[in-house]
Write a protein that holds these residues in place. Structure first.
Motif, PDB file in Angstrom:
ATOM      1  N   GLY A  69     -21.329 -24.959  21.395  1.00 53.32           N
ATOM      2  CA  GLY A  69     -20.488 -25.042  20.202  1.00 53.32           C
ATOM      3  C   GLY A  69     -19.757 -23.738  19.971  1.00 53.32           C
ATOM      4  N   ARG A  70     -19.013 -23.289  20.999  1.00 56.68           N
ATOM      5  CA  ARG A  70     -18.413 -21.957  21.037  1.00 56.68           C
ATOM      6  C   ARG A  70     -19.582 -20.962  21.106  1.00 56.68           C
ATOM      7  NH1 ARG A  70     -15.717 -24.700  16.931  1.00 56.68           N
ATOM      8  NH2 ARG A  70     -13.751 -25.575  17.679  1.00 56.68           N
ATOM      9  N   TYR A  71     -19.827 -20.449  22.286  1.00 54.52           N
ATOM     10  CA  TYR A  71     -21.067 -19.734  22.616  1.00 54.52           C
ATOM     11  C   TYR A  71     -21.475 -18.702  21.571  1.00 54.52           C
ATOM     12  CZ  TYR A  71     -24.509 -17.210  25.414  1.00 54.52           C
ATOM     13  OH  TYR A  71     -25.654 -16.619  25.860  1.00 54.52           O
ATOM     14  N   ASP A  72     -20.509 -17.962  21.028  1.00 54.58           N
ATOM     15  CA  ASP A  72     -20.847 -16.932  20.044  1.00 54.58           C
ATOM     16  C   ASP A  72     -21.286 -17.512  18.711  1.00 54.58           C
ATOM     17  OD1 ASP A  72     -20.466 -14.666  21.597  1.00 54.58           O
ATOM     18  OD2 ASP A  72     -18.312 -14.607  21.196  1.00 54.58           O
ATOM     19  N   ASP A  73     -21.038 -18.806  18.503  1.00 51.07           N
ATOM     20  CA  ASP A  73     -21.361 -19.428  17.219  1.00 51.07           C
ATOM     21  C   ASP A  73     -22.617 -20.286  17.268  1.00 51.07           C
ATOM     22  OD1 ASP A  73     -19.089 -18.251  16.238  1.00 51.07           O
ATOM     23  OD2 ASP A  73     -17.852 -20.045  16.332  1.00 51.07           O
ATOM     24  N   GLN A  74     -22.702 -21.171  18.268  1.00 52.54           N
ATOM     25  CA  GLN A  74     -23.817 -22.118  18.278  1.00 52.54           C
ATOM     26  C   GLN A  74     -24.041 -22.690  19.675  1.00 52.54           C
ATOM     27  OE1 GLN A  74     -24.112 -26.580  16.784  1.00 52.54           O
ATOM     28  NE2 GLN A  74     -24.067 -25.209  15.015  1.00 52.54           N
ATOM     29  N   VAL A  93     -31.918 -24.746  18.758  1.00 55.14           N
ATOM     30  CA  VAL A  93     -30.571 -24.401  18.304  1.00 55.14           C
ATOM     31  C   VAL A  93     -30.492 -22.896  18.163  1.00 55.14           C
ATOM     32  CG1 VAL A  93     -28.810 -24.703  16.523  1.00 55.14           C
ATOM     33  CG2 VAL A  93     -30.361 -26.590  17.068  1.00 55.14           C
ATOM     34  N   LEU A  94     -29.497 -22.294  18.796  1.00 55.58           N
ATOM     35  CA  LEU A  94     -29.295 -20.853  18.723  1.00 55.58           C
ATOM     36  C   LEU A  94     -27.956 -20.591  18.051  1.00 55.58           C
ATOM     37  CD1 LEU A  94     -30.228 -21.625  22.000  1.00 55.58           C
ATOM     38  CD2 LEU A  94     -31.102 -19.326  21.614  1.00 55.58           C
ATOM     39  N   THR A  95     -27.953 -19.731  17.054  1.00 50.63           N
ATOM     40  CA  THR A  95     -26.723 -19.428  16.342  1.00 50.63           C
ATOM     41  C   THR A  95     -26.562 -17.929  16.198  1.00 50.63           C
ATOM     42  OG1 THR A  95     -27.777 -19.480  14.168  1.00 50.63           O
ATOM     43  CG2 THR A  95     -26.875 -21.555  14.993  1.00 50.63           C
ATOM     44  N   SER A  96     -25.322 -17.485  16.105  1.00 52.98           N
ATOM     45  CA  SER A  96     -25.031 -16.082  15.834  1.00 52.98           C
ATOM     46  C   SER A  96     -25.027 -15.843  14.342  1.00 52.98           C
ATOM     47  CB  SER A  96     -23.666 -15.695  16.418  1.00 52.98           C
ATOM     48  OG  SER A  96     -23.692 -15.696  17.823  1.00 52.98           O
ATOM     49  N   SER A 184     -26.843 -40.859  19.334  1.00 49.89           N
ATOM     50  CA  SER A 184     -28.298 -40.893  19.502  1.00 49.89           C
ATOM     51  C   SER A 184     -28.906 -39.509  19.319  1.00 49.89           C
ATOM     52  CB  SER A 184     -28.657 -41.434  20.894  1.00 49.89           C
ATOM     53  OG  SER A 184     -28.193 -42.762  21.061  1.00 49.89           O
ATOM     54  N   ILE A 185     -28.270 -38.497  19.905  1.00 55.20           N
ATOM     55  CA  ILE A 185     -28.774 -37.130  19.792  1.00 55.20           C
ATOM     56  C   ILE A 185     -28.677 -36.649  18.348  1.00 55.20           C
ATOM     57  CG2 ILE A 185     -28.239 -34.729  20.362  1.00 55.20           C
ATOM     58  CD1 ILE A 185     -29.839 -36.114  22.508  1.00 55.20           C
ATOM     59  N   ALA A 186     -27.570 -36.930  17.688  1.00 54.94           N
ATOM     60  CA  ALA A 186     -27.394 -36.497  16.299  1.00 54.94           C
ATOM     61  C   ALA A 186     -28.454 -37.122  15.399  1.00 54.94           C
ATOM     62  CB  ALA A 186     -25.995 -36.844  15.817  1.00 54.94           C
ATOM     63  N   SER A 191     -32.678 -30.107  13.253  1.00 52.57           N
ATOM     64  CA  SER A 191     -32.392 -28.709  12.926  1.00 52.57           C
ATOM     65  C   SER A 191     -31.847 -28.534  11.509  1.00 52.57           C
ATOM     66  CB  SER A 191     -31.370 -28.132  13.924  1.00 52.57           C
ATOM     67  OG  SER A 191     -30.090 -28.727  13.736  1.00 52.57           O
ATOM     68  N   GLY A 192     -31.185 -29.574  10.992  1.00 53.69           N
ATOM     69  CA  GLY A 192     -30.563 -29.453   9.681  1.00 53.69           C
ATOM     70  C   GLY A 192     -29.257 -28.685   9.702  1.00 53.69           C
ATOM     71  N   LEU A 193     -28.803 -28.265  10.900  1.00 52.03           N
ATOM     72  CA  LEU A 193     -27.552 -27.531  11.035  1.00 52.03           C
ATOM     73  C   LEU A 193     -26.447 -28.464  11.499  1.00 52.03           C
ATOM     74  CD1 LEU A 193     -28.925 -24.348  12.848  1.00 52.03           C
ATOM     75  CD2 LEU A 193     -28.270 -24.545  10.441  1.00 52.03           C
ATOM     76  N   PRO A 194     -25.282 -28.417  10.879  1.00 53.02           N
ATOM     77  CA  PRO A 194     -24.194 -29.307  11.266  1.00 53.02           C
ATOM     78  C   PRO A 194     -23.599 -28.934  12.618  1.00 53.02           C
ATOM     79  CG  PRO A 194     -23.410 -27.716   9.672  1.00 53.02           C
ATOM     80  CD  PRO A 194     -24.906 -27.513   9.765  1.00 53.02           C
ATOM     81  N   PHE A 195     -23.084 -29.927  13.328  1.00 49.08           N
ATOM     82  CA  PHE A 195     -22.317 -29.662  14.538  1.00 49.08           C
ATOM     83  C   PHE A 195     -20.943 -29.142  14.129  1.00 49.08           C
ATOM     84  CE2 PHE A 195     -25.564 -32.399  16.215  1.00 49.08           C
ATOM     85  CZ  PHE A 195     -25.687 -32.060  17.552  1.00 49.08           C
ATOM     86  N   PRO A 196     -20.369 -28.212  14.892  1.00 52.82           N
ATOM     87  CA  PRO A 196     -19.063 -27.661  14.524  1.00 52.82           C
ATOM     88  C   PRO A 196     -17.941 -28.670  14.717  1.00 52.82           C
ATOM     89  CG  PRO A 196     -19.741 -26.822  16.660  1.00 52.82           C
ATOM     90  CD  PRO A 196     -20.909 -27.579  16.109  1.00 52.82           C
ATOM     91  N   SER A 197     -16.884 -28.478  13.971  1.00 55.91           N
ATOM     92  CA  SER A 197     -15.706 -29.322  14.093  1.00 55.91           C
ATOM     93  C   SER A 197     -14.985 -29.013  15.400  1.00 55.91           C
ATOM     94  CB  SER A 197     -14.764 -29.079  12.911  1.00 55.91           C
ATOM     95  OG  SER A 197     -13.498 -29.664  13.141  1.00 55.91           O
ATOM     96  N   ALA A 198     -14.304 -30.017  15.955  1.00 57.20           N
ATOM     97  CA  ALA A 198     -13.532 -29.804  17.174  1.00 57.20           C
ATOM     98  C   ALA A 198     -12.317 -28.928  16.918  1.00 57.20           C
ATOM     99  CB  ALA A 198     -13.094 -31.145  17.761  1.00 57.20           C
TER     100      ALA A 198
END
Length: 229
Positions: A69-74, A93-96, A184-186, A191-198
């Motif tokens: 999800g843009r490596y530096d973000d998620q 889930v790994l986030t900056s 299915s994955i969603a 994690s409770g963290l939203p997926f980023p917008s495209a």
């Protein structure tokens, strides 16, 4: 303001260390909790080198599904059937750090290294997930020449199915829909963290990773059944 500046400097230093770690190379043996090791072995990890080594006739079915999800973000990782997942869906889930969010040392470490979440799945649910992966083209041949940039959105999967190695990528942009397996994955995600917008996010915060030099970004290209080294 002094506290905020100190936080920014601390995070900037950590991001710089991560970028330097990306220059090193080592082989992946599974999910790493160390953010430095994580980036250093990222190519091997995404390519599923450890899963390929274990894949042979009679080997258990297993996969590693990764969302960039843009490596530096998620970054999100989902594993099923691996030794670490033990029959459950293993999620990480790994986030900056984002500068307009407060943090403690513990929460900062958690965002950088990720926390494992184990999601129980019945045999029926696991079978359905494998089927939706197949429907999404996971077992088809990945298109050689496809390039994936670290500052973009994409999915990759690697694994072993019925004794055969498989590998696939799904680049995303505003004009492409998420792959069929996404729903299915969603639904399984805890994690409770939203997926980023495209849509490309605006640059609105000073000293965010996206504001700085692109020297730490990287690109990978698909070759014959995997990433080109």
């Amino acid at each position: 303001m002094k506290v905020l500046r100190a936080q920014r400097r601390a995070v900037a230093a950590m991001v710089s260390i991560l970028a330097l770690a990306g220059m090193a190379g080592c082989s992946s043996t599974g999910t790493s909790d160390n953010p430095l090791v994580r980036k250093a072995s990222w190519f091997s990890y995404l390519n599923g080198d450890d899963l390929r080594t274990a894949c042979r006739a009679g080997a258990p079915d297993q996969f590693r599904l990764v969302f960039n999800g843009r490596y530096d973000d998620q970054v999100r990782v989902y594993e099923l059937g691996t030794a670490q997942s033990d029959g459950q869906l293993k999620e990480k889930v790994l986030t900056s750090y984002i500068v307009n969010q407060g943090f403690t040392l513990d929460s900062l470490q958690e965002r950088l290294s990720g926390v494992d979440i184990m999601v129980p799945m019945s045999a029926t649910e696991q079978k359905a997930l494998w089927e939706t992966l197949a429907h999404s083209g996971a077992f088809d041949t990945a298109r050689a020449g496809t390039r994936l940039n670290s500052d973009e959105l994409w999915w990759t999967v690697s694994g072993c199915h019925q004794g055969q190695v498989f590998f696939q990528v799904w680049p995303l942009n505003e004009a492409t829909a998420y792959p069929p397996f996404f729903a299915s994955i969603a639904a399984l995600d805890r994690s409770g963290l939203p997926f980023p917008s495209a849509a490309k996010p605006p640059v609105t915060t000073l000293d965010s990773p996206r504001d700085r030099t692109k020297s730490g970004q990287f690109q990978m290209e698909v070759g014959d059944g995997g990433f080109i080294r």
